[in-house]
Structure formats: C-alpha cells, structure tokens
Design a protein around this motif. Structure first.
Motif, short mmCIF file in Angstrom:
data_model
loop_
_atom_site.label_atom_id
_atom_site.label_comp_id
_atom_site.label_asym_id
_atom_site.label_seq_id
_atom_site.Cartn_x
_atom_site.Cartn_y
_atom_site.Cartn_z
N HIS A 1 0.83 -1.19 0.00
CA HIS A 1 0.00 0.00 0.00
C HIS A 1 0.87 1.26 0.00
CE1 HIS A 1 -3.87 -1.96 1.49
NE2 HIS A 1 -4.20 -1.23 0.45
N LEU A 2 0.71 2.07 -1.00
CA LEU A 2 1.45 3.33 -1.07
C LEU A 2 1.01 4.25 0.06
CD1 LEU A 2 3.43 5.22 -2.49
CD2 LEU A 2 1.53 6.00 -3.92
N TRP A 3 -0.32 4.33 0.31
CA TRP A 3 -0.81 5.23 1.35
C TRP A 3 -0.22 4.85 2.71
CZ3 TRP A 3 -3.18 6.05 5.96
CH2 TRP A 3 -3.67 7.34 6.20
N LYS A 4 -0.24 3.56 3.02
CA LYS A 4 0.29 3.08 4.31
C LYS A 4 1.78 3.37 4.41
CE LYS A 4 0.26 0.25 8.02
NZ LYS A 4 1.13 0.93 8.97
N ASP A 5 2.51 3.20 3.31
CA ASP A 5 3.95 3.50 3.32
C ASP A 5 4.20 4.98 3.62
OD1 ASP A 5 4.42 0.86 2.70
OD2 ASP A 5 4.83 1.23 0.58
N LYS A 6 3.43 5.86 2.98
CA LYS A 6 3.60 7.29 3.20
C LYS A 6 3.16 7.67 4.62
CE LYS A 6 5.49 8.89 -0.47
NZ LYS A 6 6.86 9.39 -0.37
N PHE A 7 2.09 7.05 5.09
CA PHE A 7 1.64 7.31 6.46
C PHE A 7 2.73 6.93 7.45
CE2 PHE A 7 -0.44 6.01 10.44
CZ PHE A 7 -1.05 7.22 10.78
N ASP A 8 3.34 5.77 7.24
CA ASP A 8 4.43 5.32 8.12
C ASP A 8 5.62 6.29 8.04
OD1 ASP A 8 2.92 3.15 8.88
OD2 ASP A 8 3.95 1.73 7.55
N GLU A 9 5.89 6.78 6.83
CA GLU A 9 6.97 7.75 6.64
C GLU A 9 6.64 9.05 7.41
OE1 GLU A 9 9.15 9.98 2.89
OE2 GLU A 9 7.98 8.16 2.47
N LEU A 10 5.37 9.45 7.36
CA LEU A 10 4.94 10.64 8.08
C LEU A 10 5.08 10.43 9.59
CD1 LEU A 10 3.75 13.50 8.05
CD2 LEU A 10 1.47 12.45 8.00
N CYS A 11 4.74 9.26 10.08
CA CYS A 11 4.90 8.95 11.51
C CYS A 11 6.37 9.07 11.93
CB CYS A 11 4.37 7.56 11.82
SG CYS A 11 2.58 7.41 11.73
N ALA A 12 7.26 8.57 11.08
CA ALA A 12 8.70 8.65 11.36
C ALA A 12 9.16 10.11 11.34
CB ALA A 12 9.49 7.83 10.34
N PHE A 13 8.64 10.89 10.40
CA PHE A 13 8.97 12.31 10.31
C PHE A 13 8.52 13.02 11.60
CE2 PHE A 13 7.94 16.72 9.46
CZ PHE A 13 9.01 17.17 8.71
N LYS A 14 7.31 12.70 12.05
CA LYS A 14 6.80 13.34 13.27
C LYS A 14 7.64 12.95 14.49
CE LYS A 14 3.13 14.34 16.34
NZ LYS A 14 1.82 14.16 16.84
#
Length: 93
Positions: A1-14
């Motif tokens: 899932h691209l969305w899930k990957d980006k969400f996980d990336e956003l969590c790491a950024f936060k």
C-alpha cells in the motif's frame, strides 16, 4: 500500500521533528511533502476516507497548517499574558 507507506513515513517524520507539517519545498522530504499536501486537498474536497482521516488525526495531523500555527502562537501568547496578569494580581491585589 502506497498510502500506508507514506503514512508510516509521516509517523517517522513526526517522531523526528515533533510535527506533521512537511514542506513541499524540503528537498529531503519532497515526495512526503507533496503527499501531505495532497491529503489536505483531498480532505477539503471530502474525498478522503473516514478511516484515513482518523489515522491522520491520531498522530496530530494539522489539516490547515496556517491555522494550526496561528492557534499555537495565540494560545502560547494568551497563556503568557494570563500568567503575567495572575502575578500582577498576586502582587497588587
């Protein structure tokens, strides 16, 4: 899932930066910044699923970063002035 990957990336950024406001102009995070901007645009058009909205809300996602920054500043300034007022009242009755 691209969305899930980006969400996980956003969590790491936060976790690293303490916020979810990724700039599209940040060379290191350009694609994440574009994704964040796209989530905001989809949300404005009511085109984002409630599940995704809930996930983004759960990490403190700011749907309107300018409003969020203003409120954060205003809240801080208000609390500071209130503290000064309380100190004045304590000293002067």
């Amino acid at each position: 899932h691209l969305w899930k990957d980006k969400f996980d990336e956003l969590c790491a950024f936060k976790a690293k930066n303490g916020h979810c406001n990724v700039s599209m102009h940040d060379a290191q995070n350009k694609s994440l910044g574009l994704w964040v901007n796209n989530q905001r645009a989809l949300h404005k058009k009511n085109a984002l699923s409630s599940n995704r909205i809930q996930q983004l809300n759960s990490i403190g996602f700011a749907w309107d970063p300018l409003e969020h920054a203003w409120n954060k500043h205003f809240d801080h300034a208000w609390k500071e002035k209130f503290t000064q007022l309380c100190a004045f009242k304590t000293q002067n009755g």
